[in-house]
Design an enzyme around this catalytic site. Structure first.
Site, mmCIF file in Angstrom:
data_model
loop_
_atom_site.group_PDB
_atom_site.id
_atom_site.type_symbol
_atom_site.label_atom_id
_atom_site.label_comp_id
_atom_site.label_asym_id
_atom_site.label_seq_id
_atom_site.Cartn_x
_atom_site.Cartn_y
_atom_site.Cartn_z
ATOM 1 N N HIS A 77 40.452 49.388 41.754
ATOM 2 C CA HIS A 77 40.740 48.280 42.649
ATOM 3 C C HIS A 77 41.594 48.609 43.692
ATOM 4 O O HIS A 77 42.265 49.648 44.048
ATOM 5 C CB HIS A 77 41.774 47.246 41.683
ATOM 6 C CG HIS A 77 41.150 46.826 40.487
ATOM 7 N ND1 HIS A 77 41.362 45.543 40.272
ATOM 8 C CD2 HIS A 77 40.082 47.330 39.679
ATOM 9 C CE1 HIS A 77 40.609 45.308 38.914
ATOM 10 N NE2 HIS A 77 39.735 46.493 38.716
ATOM 11 N N GLU A 79 44.432 47.634 44.932
ATOM 12 C CA GLU A 79 45.736 47.978 45.138
ATOM 13 C C GLU A 79 46.024 49.328 43.981
ATOM 14 O O GLU A 79 46.961 50.040 44.611
ATOM 15 C CB GLU A 79 46.460 46.895 44.197
ATOM 16 C CG GLU A 79 46.436 45.686 44.926
ATOM 17 C CD GLU A 79 45.286 44.755 44.717
ATOM 18 O OE1 GLU A 79 45.350 43.525 45.045
ATOM 19 O OE2 GLU A 79 44.200 45.202 44.235
ATOM 20 N N CYS A 104 44.576 40.558 41.191
ATOM 21 C CA CYS A 104 44.350 40.439 39.609
ATOM 22 C C CYS A 104 45.402 41.003 38.705
ATOM 23 O O CYS A 104 46.541 41.534 39.128
ATOM 24 C CB CYS A 104 43.026 40.953 39.475
ATOM 25 S SG CYS A 104 43.208 42.690 38.969
ATOM 26 N N CYS A 107 46.072 44.629 38.546
ATOM 27 C CA CYS A 107 46.634 45.303 39.605
ATOM 28 C C CYS A 107 48.280 44.990 39.414
ATOM 29 O O CYS A 107 49.258 45.532 40.089
ATOM 30 C CB CYS A 107 46.101 44.871 40.919
ATOM 31 S SG CYS A 107 44.499 45.607 41.185
#
Length: 291
Positions: A77, A79, A104, A107
Protein backbone atom coordinates in the site's frame (compact mmCIF):
# COMPACT_ATOMS: atom_id res chain seq x y z
CA UNK A 1 15.85 10.66 -18.72
CA UNK A 2 15.92 11.69 -15.06
CA UNK A 3 15.00 8.92 -12.65
CA UNK A 4 11.85 9.38 -10.54
CA UNK A 5 12.50 10.91 -7.15
CA UNK A 6 10.95 9.65 -3.96
CA UNK A 7 12.78 12.00 -1.56
CA UNK A 8 12.98 15.79 -1.75
CA UNK A 9 15.65 17.31 0.46
CA UNK A 10 14.63 19.97 2.98
CA UNK A 11 16.37 22.87 1.21
CA UNK A 12 14.70 22.06 -2.09
CA UNK A 13 11.33 21.59 -0.41
CA UNK A 14 11.64 25.04 1.14
CA UNK A 15 12.60 26.54 -2.22
CA UNK A 16 9.68 24.87 -4.00
CA UNK A 17 7.25 26.10 -1.36
CA UNK A 18 8.61 29.64 -1.47
CA UNK A 19 8.28 29.78 -5.25
CA UNK A 20 4.65 28.73 -4.92
CA UNK A 21 3.92 31.18 -2.11
CA UNK A 22 3.19 28.31 0.28
CA UNK A 23 4.59 26.65 3.34
CA UNK A 24 6.14 23.21 2.83
CA UNK A 25 3.13 21.58 4.49
CA UNK A 26 0.77 23.46 2.18
CA UNK A 27 2.83 22.22 -0.77
CA UNK A 28 2.25 18.53 -0.02
CA UNK A 29 -1.19 18.11 -1.66
CA UNK A 30 0.12 19.54 -4.94
CA UNK A 31 2.68 16.71 -5.11
CA UNK A 32 0.22 13.85 -4.70
CA UNK A 33 -0.51 13.54 -8.42
CA UNK A 34 3.22 13.25 -9.12
CA UNK A 35 3.45 10.48 -6.55
CA UNK A 36 0.48 8.65 -8.08
CA UNK A 37 2.21 8.55 -11.45
CA UNK A 38 5.00 6.43 -9.92
CA UNK A 39 2.73 3.61 -8.72
CA UNK A 40 3.24 0.14 -10.22
CA UNK A 41 -0.29 -1.26 -10.43
CA UNK A 42 -0.67 -3.70 -13.35
CA UNK A 43 -3.65 -5.44 -11.73
CA UNK A 44 -5.98 -2.72 -10.45
CA UNK A 45 -4.72 0.22 -12.52
CA UNK A 46 -5.67 2.25 -9.42
CA UNK A 47 -2.81 4.64 -8.65
CA UNK A 48 -2.42 5.74 -5.05
CA UNK A 49 0.09 8.37 -4.00
CA UNK A 50 1.07 9.45 -0.49
CA UNK A 51 3.32 12.41 0.23
CA UNK A 52 4.81 12.73 3.70
CA UNK A 53 6.62 15.49 5.57
CA UNK A 54 9.22 14.40 8.12
CA UNK A 55 10.72 16.16 11.12
CA UNK A 56 13.94 16.75 9.15
CA UNK A 57 12.04 18.94 6.69
CA UNK A 58 12.34 16.40 3.89
CA UNK A 59 9.42 15.28 1.71
CA UNK A 60 8.87 11.59 0.98
CA UNK A 61 6.74 9.81 -1.63
CA UNK A 62 4.87 6.55 -1.20
CA UNK A 63 3.07 4.58 -3.93
CA UNK A 64 1.20 1.30 -4.23
CA UNK A 65 2.77 -1.79 -5.81
CA UNK A 66 1.11 -4.89 -7.25
CA UNK A 67 2.64 -8.16 -8.43
CA UNK A 68 0.91 -10.19 -11.15
CA UNK A 69 0.92 -13.92 -10.53
CA UNK A 70 0.77 -13.54 -6.75
CA UNK A 71 -2.08 -13.22 -4.23
CA UNK A 72 -3.30 -9.67 -3.67
CA UNK A 73 -2.00 -9.61 -0.10
CA UNK A 74 1.53 -9.39 -1.51
CA UNK A 75 0.69 -5.85 -2.67
CA UNK A 76 2.30 -2.84 -1.01
CA UNK A 77 0.00 0.00 0.00
CA UNK A 78 1.15 3.57 -0.63
CA UNK A 79 1.22 4.36 3.08
CA UNK A 80 3.31 1.24 3.77
CA UNK A 81 5.69 2.32 1.01
CA UNK A 82 5.84 5.79 2.56
CA UNK A 83 6.70 4.55 6.06
CA UNK A 84 9.28 2.14 4.60
CA UNK A 85 10.79 5.01 2.61
CA UNK A 86 11.14 7.06 5.80
CA UNK A 87 12.70 4.09 7.61
CA UNK A 88 15.23 3.49 4.82
CA UNK A 89 16.20 7.17 4.92
CA UNK A 90 16.51 7.13 8.74
CA UNK A 91 13.80 9.76 9.12
CA UNK A 92 12.78 9.72 12.80
CA UNK A 93 9.33 11.27 12.58
CA UNK A 94 6.36 11.59 10.20
CA UNK A 95 4.31 14.71 10.86
CA UNK A 96 2.05 15.25 7.83
CA UNK A 97 0.69 13.05 5.03
CA UNK A 98 -1.29 14.05 1.95
CA UNK A 99 -2.79 11.04 0.20
CA UNK A 100 -4.87 10.58 -2.94
CA UNK A 101 -7.49 8.31 -1.35
CA UNK A 102 -8.65 7.66 2.18
CA UNK A 103 -6.23 5.29 3.94
CA UNK A 104 -7.70 1.83 4.38
CA UNK A 105 -7.91 0.24 7.81
CA UNK A 106 -4.76 -1.76 7.00
CA UNK A 107 -2.75 1.44 6.58
CA UNK A 108 -4.31 3.31 9.49
CA UNK A 109 -3.17 0.36 11.59
CA UNK A 110 0.34 0.31 10.11
CA UNK A 111 0.76 3.98 11.04
CA UNK A 112 0.29 2.94 14.68
CA UNK A 113 3.86 1.60 14.73
CA UNK A 114 5.07 5.22 14.68
CA UNK A 115 5.35 6.82 18.11
CA UNK A 116 2.54 9.31 18.77
CA UNK A 117 0.86 8.12 15.58
CA UNK A 118 -2.43 9.69 16.58
CA UNK A 119 -0.84 13.13 16.09
CA UNK A 120 0.14 12.49 12.45
CA UNK A 121 -1.90 14.91 10.34
CA UNK A 122 -3.63 13.42 7.29
CA UNK A 123 -5.14 15.18 4.27
CA UNK A 124 -7.13 13.30 1.62
CA UNK A 125 -6.98 15.02 -1.75
CA UNK A 126 -9.93 13.17 -3.32
CA UNK A 127 -13.49 14.26 -2.61
CA UNK A 128 -14.54 10.75 -1.62
CA UNK A 129 -13.25 10.57 1.95
CA UNK A 130 -16.47 8.99 3.19
CA UNK A 131 -20.15 9.51 3.82
CA UNK A 132 -19.76 11.23 7.15
CA UNK A 133 -20.68 14.90 6.70
CA UNK A 134 -18.59 15.72 9.77
CA UNK A 135 -15.45 14.15 8.28
CA UNK A 136 -12.92 16.98 8.02
CA UNK A 137 -10.06 14.87 6.66
CA UNK A 138 -10.86 15.72 3.02
CA UNK A 139 -9.27 18.97 1.84
CA UNK A 140 -7.60 19.84 5.12
CA UNK A 141 -5.19 18.20 7.52
CA UNK A 142 -6.63 16.47 10.56
CA UNK A 143 -5.05 14.10 13.11
CA UNK A 144 -5.00 10.38 12.49
CA UNK A 145 -7.10 9.95 15.64
CA UNK A 146 -10.07 11.20 13.61
CA UNK A 147 -9.61 8.30 11.17
CA UNK A 148 -8.87 5.71 13.87
CA UNK A 149 -10.54 6.97 17.05
CA UNK A 150 -10.06 3.85 19.22
CA UNK A 151 -6.68 2.45 18.16
CA UNK A 152 -4.91 -0.74 19.12
CA UNK A 153 -1.15 -0.52 18.86
CA UNK A 154 2.28 -0.82 20.46
CA UNK A 155 1.21 0.96 23.63
CA UNK A 156 -1.12 -1.98 24.33
CA UNK A 157 1.62 -4.60 24.06
CA UNK A 158 5.05 -3.01 24.57
CA UNK A 159 6.93 -1.05 27.17
CA UNK A 160 7.68 2.61 26.51
CA UNK A 161 11.40 1.86 26.14
CA UNK A 162 10.92 -0.46 23.12
CA UNK A 163 11.94 1.30 19.87
CA UNK A 164 9.17 1.72 17.31
CA UNK A 165 9.34 1.51 13.56
CA UNK A 166 11.12 4.80 12.74
CA UNK A 167 13.47 4.60 15.70
CA UNK A 168 16.94 3.09 15.84
CA UNK A 169 17.16 -0.67 16.16
CA UNK A 170 20.13 -2.92 16.82
CA UNK A 171 19.09 -6.53 17.17
CA UNK A 172 22.71 -7.65 17.76
CA UNK A 173 22.38 -10.57 15.37
CA UNK A 174 25.32 -12.58 14.05
CA UNK A 175 25.63 -15.48 11.63
CA UNK A 176 25.57 -19.07 12.79
CA UNK A 177 27.59 -20.17 9.76
CA UNK A 178 28.62 -17.60 7.17
CA UNK A 179 29.42 -19.09 3.72
CA UNK A 180 32.82 -18.43 2.22
CA UNK A 181 31.38 -17.19 -1.09
CA UNK A 182 28.23 -15.75 -2.64
CA UNK A 183 28.86 -12.04 -2.39
CA UNK A 184 30.21 -10.83 0.93
CA UNK A 185 28.71 -7.37 0.36
CA UNK A 186 25.28 -8.81 -0.30
CA UNK A 187 25.52 -10.97 2.82
CA UNK A 188 26.69 -8.12 5.05
CA UNK A 189 23.89 -5.86 3.81
CA UNK A 190 21.33 -8.57 4.55
CA UNK A 191 22.64 -8.95 8.11
CA UNK A 192 22.60 -5.18 8.55
CA UNK A 193 18.99 -5.15 7.40
CA UNK A 194 18.04 -7.88 9.88
CA UNK A 195 19.64 -5.89 12.66
CA UNK A 196 17.38 -2.95 11.79
CA UNK A 197 14.24 -5.10 11.74
CA UNK A 198 11.26 -4.02 13.84
CA UNK A 199 9.89 -7.29 15.23
CA UNK A 200 8.96 -6.66 18.88
CA UNK A 201 5.87 -8.89 18.87
CA UNK A 202 7.32 -12.13 17.51
CA UNK A 203 11.01 -11.56 18.30
CA UNK A 204 11.70 -12.88 14.78
CA UNK A 205 13.69 -10.17 12.99
CA UNK A 206 14.76 -10.64 9.40
CA UNK A 207 16.35 -8.71 6.56
CA UNK A 208 16.87 -9.02 2.82
CA UNK A 209 19.49 -7.64 0.46
CA UNK A 210 18.99 -7.77 -3.30
CA UNK A 211 21.45 -7.12 -6.11
CA UNK A 212 20.73 -5.91 -9.62
CA UNK A 213 22.56 -6.72 -12.84
CA UNK A 214 24.88 -3.73 -12.31
CA UNK A 215 26.00 -4.99 -8.91
CA UNK A 216 24.04 -2.38 -6.94
CA UNK A 217 22.66 -3.56 -3.61
CA UNK A 218 19.37 -2.64 -1.98
CA UNK A 219 18.05 -3.79 1.38
CA UNK A 220 14.91 -3.98 3.43
CA UNK A 221 13.90 -5.23 6.85
CA UNK A 222 10.84 -6.85 8.34
CA UNK A 223 8.53 -4.36 10.10
CA UNK A 224 5.81 -5.82 12.29
CA UNK A 225 2.41 -4.41 13.15
CA UNK A 226 0.75 -4.95 16.51
CA UNK A 227 -2.22 -6.26 14.50
CA UNK A 228 0.06 -8.73 12.63
CA UNK A 229 -1.57 -8.67 9.18
CA UNK A 230 -0.41 -5.16 8.16
CA UNK A 231 3.23 -6.18 8.80
CA UNK A 232 5.71 -5.35 6.02
CA UNK A 233 7.85 -8.26 4.85
CA UNK A 234 11.58 -7.80 4.21
CA UNK A 235 11.45 -8.54 0.46
CA UNK A 236 8.74 -5.96 -0.12
CA UNK A 237 10.75 -3.47 1.95
CA UNK A 238 13.85 -4.19 -0.16
CA UNK A 239 11.79 -3.60 -3.31
CA UNK A 240 10.83 -0.19 -1.92
CA UNK A 241 14.54 0.60 -1.57
CA UNK A 242 15.10 -0.69 -5.12
CA UNK A 243 12.39 1.58 -6.55
CA UNK A 244 13.32 4.62 -4.45
CA UNK A 245 16.94 4.23 -5.59
CA UNK A 246 15.96 4.23 -9.27
CA UNK A 247 15.62 0.52 -9.96
CA UNK A 248 13.84 -0.45 -13.16
CA UNK A 249 12.17 -3.73 -14.03
CA UNK A 250 12.22 -6.43 -11.39
CA UNK A 251 13.83 -8.83 -13.86
CA UNK A 252 17.04 -6.84 -13.38
CA UNK A 253 17.34 -8.26 -9.85
CA UNK A 254 19.79 -11.16 -10.11
CA UNK A 255 20.55 -12.21 -6.52
CA UNK A 256 19.07 -12.00 -3.05
CA UNK A 257 19.98 -13.03 0.48
CA UNK A 258 17.53 -13.44 3.37
CA UNK A 259 18.83 -13.46 6.95
CA UNK A 260 16.56 -14.76 9.70
CA UNK A 261 16.72 -16.87 12.85
CA UNK A 262 16.88 -20.61 12.27
CA UNK A 263 14.36 -21.37 15.03
CA UNK A 264 12.05 -18.43 14.28
CA UNK A 265 8.33 -18.92 14.89
CA UNK A 266 7.69 -16.40 12.10
CA UNK A 267 9.67 -17.39 9.02
CA UNK A 268 10.07 -15.38 5.82
CA UNK A 269 11.86 -17.95 3.63
CA UNK A 270 8.97 -19.45 1.66
CA UNK A 271 7.15 -16.16 1.18
CA UNK A 272 10.38 -14.44 0.14
CA UNK A 273 11.27 -17.19 -2.29
CA UNK A 274 7.83 -17.11 -3.95
CA UNK A 275 7.81 -13.34 -4.36
CA UNK A 276 11.37 -13.08 -5.65
CA UNK A 277 11.17 -15.98 -8.07
CA UNK A 278 7.84 -14.72 -9.42
CA UNK A 279 9.13 -11.24 -10.25
CA UNK A 280 12.61 -12.40 -11.36
CA UNK A 281 12.62 -16.14 -12.19
CA UNK A 282 16.37 -16.38 -12.87
CA UNK A 283 17.35 -14.78 -9.59
CA UNK A 284 19.71 -16.66 -7.26
CA UNK A 285 18.32 -16.81 -3.72
CA UNK A 286 20.08 -17.82 -0.52
CA UNK A 287 18.93 -18.03 3.09
CA UNK A 288 21.37 -17.56 5.96
CA UNK A 289 20.56 -18.10 9.60
CA UNK A 290 21.50 -15.89 12.50
CA UNK A 291 21.30 -15.92 16.25
Amino acid sequence: MARPRFVIEASEAESMAKQSGLTVVQLLPSLVTSAQSLARVPISKFHVGAVGYGSSGRIFFGVNLEFPGLPLHYSVHAEQFLVTNLSIQSEPRLDYVAVSAAPCGHCRQFFQEIRRAQDINILITSDESGDDENDKSCGQFSPLRHLLPRPFGPEDLLGEDVPLVLEKHNNALSFINKPETFGDDLISHALEAANRSHAPYSQCPSGVAIMDSEGKIYKGWYMESAAYNPSMGPVRAALVDYIVSGGGGYEQIVAAVLVEKEDALVKQEQTARLLLQTISPKLEFRVLHCK
